[in-house]
Design a protein around this motif. Structure first.
Motif, mmCIF file in Angstrom:
data_model
loop_
_atom_site.group_PDB
_atom_site.id
_atom_site.type_symbol
_atom_site.label_atom_id
_atom_site.label_comp_id
_atom_site.label_asym_id
_atom_site.label_seq_id
_atom_site.Cartn_x
_atom_site.Cartn_y
_atom_site.Cartn_z
ATOM 1 N N GLY A 1 0.746 -1.191 0.047
ATOM 2 C CA GLY A 1 0.050 0.088 -0.023
ATOM 3 C C GLY A 1 0.573 1.223 0.008
ATOM 4 O O GLY A 1 0.379 2.420 -0.156
ATOM 5 N N GLY A 2 2.122 0.939 0.101
ATOM 6 C CA GLY A 2 3.224 2.346 0.134
ATOM 7 C C GLY A 2 3.252 2.573 -1.066
ATOM 8 O O GLY A 2 3.036 2.078 -2.215
ATOM 9 N N VAL A 3 4.367 3.740 -1.373
ATOM 10 C CA VAL A 3 4.612 4.251 -2.558
ATOM 11 C C VAL A 3 5.293 3.200 -3.635
ATOM 12 O O VAL A 3 5.048 2.847 -4.642
ATOM 13 C CB VAL A 3 5.458 5.335 -2.493
ATOM 14 N N ASP A 4 6.415 2.462 -2.863
ATOM 15 C CA ASP A 4 7.246 1.755 -3.557
ATOM 16 C C ASP A 4 6.439 0.369 -4.431
ATOM 17 O O ASP A 4 6.701 0.107 -5.573
ATOM 18 C CB ASP A 4 8.299 1.338 -3.060
ATOM 19 N N SER A 5 5.796 -0.445 -3.573
ATOM 20 C CA SER A 5 5.269 -1.509 -3.880
ATOM 21 C C SER A 5 3.904 -1.134 -4.912
ATOM 22 O O SER A 5 3.846 -1.900 -6.007
ATOM 23 C CB SER A 5 4.479 -2.264 -3.033
ATOM 24 N N SER A 6 3.442 0.112 -4.991
ATOM 25 C CA SER A 6 2.154 0.533 -5.766
ATOM 26 C C SER A 6 2.905 0.925 -6.898
ATOM 27 O O SER A 6 2.185 0.628 -8.163
ATOM 28 C CB SER A 6 1.700 1.770 -5.006
ATOM 29 N N VAL A 7 3.985 1.709 -7.098
ATOM 30 C CA VAL A 7 4.607 2.142 -8.427
ATOM 31 C C VAL A 7 5.173 0.649 -9.180
ATOM 32 O O VAL A 7 5.054 0.715 -10.226
ATOM 33 C CB VAL A 7 5.550 2.869 -8.335
ATOM 34 N N ALA A 8 5.470 -0.116 -8.370
ATOM 35 C CA ALA A 8 5.972 -1.190 -8.903
ATOM 36 C C ALA A 8 4.946 -2.153 -9.552
ATOM 37 O O ALA A 8 5.076 -2.593 -10.428
ATOM 38 C CB ALA A 8 7.005 -2.174 -7.858
ATOM 39 N N ALA A 9 3.735 -2.222 -8.917
ATOM 40 C CA ALA A 9 2.574 -3.032 -9.280
ATOM 41 C C ALA A 9 1.980 -2.241 -10.700
ATOM 42 O O ALA A 9 1.623 -3.020 -11.785
ATOM 43 C CB ALA A 9 1.431 -3.035 -8.137
ATOM 44 N N VAL A 10 2.121 -0.956 -10.513
ATOM 45 C CA VAL A 10 1.566 -0.363 -11.835
ATOM 46 C C VAL A 10 2.325 -0.723 -12.981
ATOM 47 O O VAL A 10 1.939 -0.785 -14.255
ATOM 48 C CB VAL A 10 1.307 1.283 -11.502
ATOM 49 N N LEU A 11 3.807 -0.516 -12.805
ATOM 50 C CA LEU A 11 4.616 -0.776 -13.890
ATOM 51 C C LEU A 11 4.429 -2.177 -14.479
ATOM 52 O O LEU A 11 4.385 -2.510 -15.725
ATOM 53 C CB LEU A 11 6.149 -0.585 -13.465
ATOM 54 N N LYS B 1 13.842 6.897 -3.443
ATOM 55 C CA LYS B 1 12.352 7.492 -3.120
ATOM 56 C C LYS B 1 11.900 8.337 -3.853
ATOM 57 O O LYS B 1 10.973 8.516 -4.686
ATOM 58 C CB LYS B 1 12.056 7.653 -1.572
ATOM 59 N N ASP B 2 12.527 9.390 -3.871
ATOM 60 C CA ASP B 2 12.036 10.698 -4.722
ATOM 61 C C ASP B 2 11.967 10.516 -6.220
ATOM 62 O O ASP B 2 11.051 10.758 -6.948
ATOM 63 C CB ASP B 2 12.681 12.186 -4.405
ATOM 64 N N GLU B 3 12.724 9.508 -6.614
ATOM 65 C CA GLU B 3 12.725 9.047 -8.003
ATOM 66 C C GLU B 3 11.505 8.346 -8.464
ATOM 67 O O GLU B 3 10.893 8.545 -9.493
ATOM 68 C CB GLU B 3 14.191 8.519 -8.314
ATOM 69 N N VAL B 4 11.376 7.355 -7.387
ATOM 70 C CA VAL B 4 10.155 6.582 -7.423
ATOM 71 C C VAL B 4 8.806 7.289 -7.451
ATOM 72 O O VAL B 4 7.896 7.100 -8.269
ATOM 73 C CB VAL B 4 10.024 5.523 -6.406
ATOM 74 N N ARG B 5 8.601 8.314 -6.777
ATOM 75 C CA ARG B 5 7.510 9.241 -6.754
ATOM 76 C C ARG B 5 7.647 10.149 -8.086
ATOM 77 O O ARG B 5 6.496 10.259 -8.702
ATOM 78 C CB ARG B 5 7.643 10.456 -5.806
ATOM 79 N N ARG B 6 8.558 10.303 -8.869
ATOM 80 C CA ARG B 6 8.534 10.710 -10.088
ATOM 81 C C ARG B 6 8.068 9.881 -11.288
ATOM 82 O O ARG B 6 7.395 10.332 -11.974
ATOM 83 C CB ARG B 6 10.136 11.373 -10.385
ATOM 84 N N ILE B 7 8.444 8.843 -10.901
ATOM 85 C CA ILE B 7 8.097 7.708 -12.218
ATOM 86 C C ILE B 7 6.585 7.728 -11.924
ATOM 87 O O ILE B 7 5.709 7.704 -12.830
ATOM 88 C CB ILE B 7 8.538 6.279 -11.723
#
Length: 551
Positions: free
Chosen positions: A256-266, A407-413
């Motif tokens: 539910g956090g930023v990292d796993s959510s971005v990975a899932a969407v990718l 982390k800030d790069e992941v948010r940008r993605i």
């Protein structure tokens, strides 16, 4: 009211795509837009090495950090435009000093040595390095005594940050002195061999014009192209995932956090509904997290989510355990077991002939750095449950598309993927959950206490308008009881610590000077509303020497 600094940069991106299975790691560089625009950084164990990579990424240039012990072939596999040798804590003349392949210095491509990197160059090319007559730590002024491309456009005097106890006393043949302090050489160069070196650290903020120096090296000397962008990262990563997964299935360990959510969407963009996200209640989630995350991931991101309540399973395994490393390894092992079980159920339900061969994780660069000495001689700080805490023999192979991002790069993605701010702006939450915020034994009662305290901290930080300005803010339950008095009666209850920090990437952090009124409100609410806590303290330790999380 005390000021709160916003610790985020608009850095752009570099990445490696890592796949790991059965105890082995396979890494392939994602193709860069220009095959000779990569800057390779050889890490000798410096605390600042990751900052070098960050500064270069801020130029929109692909950069990668690899161990100083990497083979020449590995260095060349990135088709680098240039190589940077980092600083490090050792002395080059020590028997156990970290070493790079000296053949790197004969490649004929631009080389920049920083601190230990300068001493390594001098030592291996015929110069002499000795303990400095006067060690230099902190701010210093240097004089530019010979103009070279590395100092192009910079003034004749520079304010820099030093951190060294050794010094180059004899330069190697062919080198000239380019900069000096009152006590020692601060820069040397052999422009014919395309080698430059500085004794100070241009990557840190304490060297105000260090960014210009690195810019000179990356663009004027190496000729790199500023063409590494979030859009390119997304395209190349999605294509790579398509190739790796093929017609198979994947599951994603969703927190539910930023990292796993971005990975899932990718990964969802790459393989569609062949991705199933598994959200596990490990018994140490925040208050109401199990329900809230399910709704958010389904409604906001359109992910296929399977929720598994394994709280009793995790808590039974954690019972009686007080060692932080053991906690992390237990949690990592149990997560994998749950994922294996769910993968089997997915296949049975779909009556599929293919196998669920892949596990997607939102592992980030700081997780990897702190979990193992993978970047040269740096020490293991703590095993993250999703890195050092994983079992050696896994049925599933890992897809970790964010493994070399901050982390800030992941948010940008995430923003380029059009993900909502309410997900991307969430503060980091550790994978082991509240287990690393409960010092000592984990019990259901102690988890419940911390859930209530943490809810109060988050609520009041948001009410004060500080949530988005802090890297993290949370409560910690200590295994310390103290005497108190409430309603003229004696109490003997737990102590709760409040932690709030500012950071750019989680690798270093400063404690945040929260306004007194906010701290007063948090403390008052916790001791009045939570039976079992009668004392609140505030953690004013930076990282280093502390870590952000307590365990």
């Amino acid at each position: 009211m005390y000021p709160i600094r916003i610790g985020r940069t608009q850095s752009d991106l570099c990445a490696l795509f890592y796949l790991r299975g059965s105890g082995q790691i396979y890494n392939e560089a994602v193709p860069t837009p220009n095959s000779n625009s990569t800057i390779v950084i050889l890490d000798f164990g410096a605390q600042y090495t990751q900052l070098i990579a960050r500064r270069i990424r801020e130029f929109n240039v692909f950069s990668v950090v690899i161990p100083c012990t990497a083979s020449l072939n590995e260095v060349l596999s990135y088709k680098p435009a240039g190589v940077i040798l980092s600083g490090g804590p050792s002395s080059v003349y020590d028997d156990d000093a970290p070493k790079a392949d000296p053949a790197v210095l004969a490649l004929g491509m631009p080389i920049l040595g920083i601190c230990y990197g300068m001493q390594f160059i001098a030592h291996h090319l015929g110069g002499k390095v000795e303990p400095a007559a006067k060690r230099e730590y902190g701010n210093a002024m240097i004089d530019i005594v010979a103009q070279t491309k590395i100092f192009g456009g910079l003034p004749e005097q520079l304010d820099v940050w030093m951190s060294h106890g050794d010094s180059v006393v004899d330069m190697p043949p062919g080198f000239k002195l380019t900069a000096k302090t009152e006590h020692a050489p601060a820069g040397i160069a052999d422009e014919k061999r395309k080698i430059w070196a500085v004794q100070f650290h241009p990557e840190v903020h304490h060297t105000p014009q260090g960014t210009e120096l690195l810019h000179n090296f990356v663009f004027d000397i190496c000729g790199a192209k500023a063409d590494w962008t979030p859009e390119h990262f997304i395209q190349t990563t999605v294509e790579k995932i398509k190739q790796q997964v093929g017609s198979g299935h994947a599951i994603c360990g969703l927190s539910g956090g930023v990292d796993s959510s971005v990975a899932a969407v990718l990964v969802q963009r790459a393989i569609g509904d062949r991705l199933t996200c598994i959200f596990v209640n490990n018994g140490v989630l925040r208050k109401d997290e199990f329900t809230k995350v399910q709704a958010t991931m389904r409604e906001k991101l359109g992910l296929k989510v399977v929720a598994v309540d394994a709280s009793k399973r995790f808590l039974s395994q954690l019972g009686g355990i007080t060692d932080p490393e053991t906690k992390r390894k237990i949690i990592g092992r149990e997560f994998i077991t749950v994922f294996d079980d769910e993968a089997a159920k997915i296949l049975a339900a779909e009556a599929s002939d293919s196998e669920v061969a892949w596990l997607v994780q939102g592992t980030l660069y700081p997780d990897v750095i702190e979990s193992s000495s993978v970047k040269g001689p740096s020490q293991t700080i703590k095993s993250h449950h999703n890195v050092g805490g994983l079992p050696e023999n896994m049925k599933l192979k890992l897809i970790e598309p964010l493994r070399d991002l901050f982390k800030d790069e992941v948010r940008r993605i995430g923003r380029d993927l059009k993900m909502p701010d309410e997900i991307l702006d969430r503060q980091p939450f550790p994978g082991p959950g509240l287990a690393v915020r409960i010092v000592g034994e984990i019990t259901p009662d102690r988890v419940a206490l911390l859930q209530e305290a943490d809810e109060i901290v988050v609520t009041e930080i948001k009410r004060a308008g500080l949530y988005g300005k802090l890297w993290q803010s949370f409560a910690v339950l200590l295994p310390v009881k103290s005497v108190g008095v409430m309603g003229d009666q004696r109490t003997y209850a737990y102590t709760c610590a409040i932690r709030a920090v500012e950071s750019e990437d989680g690798m270093t952090a400063d404690w945040a000077p929260l306004p007194y009124e906010v701290l007063k409100t948090i403390s008052s609410r916790i001791v009045n509303e939570i039976r079992g806590i009668n004392r609140v303290v505030y953690d004013i330790t930076s990282k280093p020497p502390g870590t952000i999380e307590w365990e």
